[in-house]
Design a protein around this motif. Structure first.
Motif: not given
Ligand code: APR
Length: 227
Positions: A95-121
């Motif tokens: 919708x065009x909002x600029x400042x958004x903090x996602x408290x419970x994560x984001x559907x369009x991201x995944x992350x590694x289950x490894x120790x680095x927990x890197x996040x990918x779009x």
């Protein structure tokens, strides 16, 4: 510019066609939280959990931001607007909002289950995750979602942002899930606090102006009457 902090929940996206969790017909009537949204569920049946979130993502491409999301983006012309959302969809962004903090994560991201927990779009062309999909270091990818029983890494940031609010607006959340539901107590004493929800929310602190309407209608009333 005055700062408005807006805490949103599933009701914000209801008019876009994404069902809430706890209303009748909501997502938690169709699925058991313990089957799809806890670390135990992930350990027990990761394929089921991945499929659940693949379906949530698919639905995201079938819906659009509603007038409420757009009204919040529009509000940036007059106010500094910080959105703190419990929603894992991307409708505030779209919708065009600029400042958004996602408290419970984001559907369009995944992350590694490894120790680095890197996040990918993820991308609309490649949004599914399956067992065997791994990060470059070889660890299985998991949804970038805060499950029940997990820590909420962004909560301190959210608390700090809430203390800076000149006006607090709460939209479409049953305020049943902590720590998000407790954010209201971080607001400076005496600031105007508005709550927009078509259903009655009980156990609210005193002094809140309740607009008992859906997100779009409620935001229209808020901007016309109070802002
Ligand atoms: N506009 C605004 N609010 C609405 C609308 C609407 N059109 N329709 C329903 N609502 C309200 C409901 O009355 C309810 O108070 O939205 C709220 C939705 O509450 P929940 O389903 O409990 O969703 P939420 O509060 O966001 O849940 C919090 O729980 O399941 C977890 O992690 C998940 O982030 C989620 C968290």
């Amino acid at each position: 510019m005055k700062k408005i902090v807006v805490l949103t929940g599933a009701g914000m996206s209801a008019e876009s066609g994404i069902s809430t969790f706890r209303d009748s017909g909501g997502l938690w009537e169709k699925y058991k939280i313990d089957d799809v949204a806890t670390p135990q569920a992930w350990r027990k049946n990761p394929a089921l959990v991945l499929d659940f979130y693949n379906q949530r993502r698919k639905q995201l491409f079938e819906v659009e931001p509603n007038m409420g999301h757009r009204a919040l983006a529009e509000l940036e012309k007059k106010y500094e607007v910080q959105i703190i959302t419990q929603n894992v969809d991307n409708l505030h962004e779209r919708a065009g909002s600029s400042n958004i903090l996602h408290l419970h994560g984001e559907l369009m991201k995944v992350r590694s289950t490894g120790p680095g927990e890197e996040v990918y779009n993820l991308t609309p062309d490649n949004y599914e995750t399956h067992l065997g999909d791994k990060c470059p270091k070889g660890f299985q990818l998991r949804p970038h979602i805060v499950w029940f029983g997990e820590a909420v890494p962004e909560i301190e940031k959210a608390e700090h942002l809430t203390t800076q609010a000149d006006i607090l607006v709460i939209i479409g959340t049953s305020l049943q899930v902590y720590p998000a539901a407790g954010l209201i107590h971080n607001a400076k004493p005496g600031i105007p606090v508005f709550l927009i929800d078509p259903h009655e929310i009980t156990h609210l602190p005193d002094g809140i102006t309740v607009i008992q309407k859906g997100a779009s209608e409620g935001l229209k009333e808020l901007t016309e009457k109070y802002l």
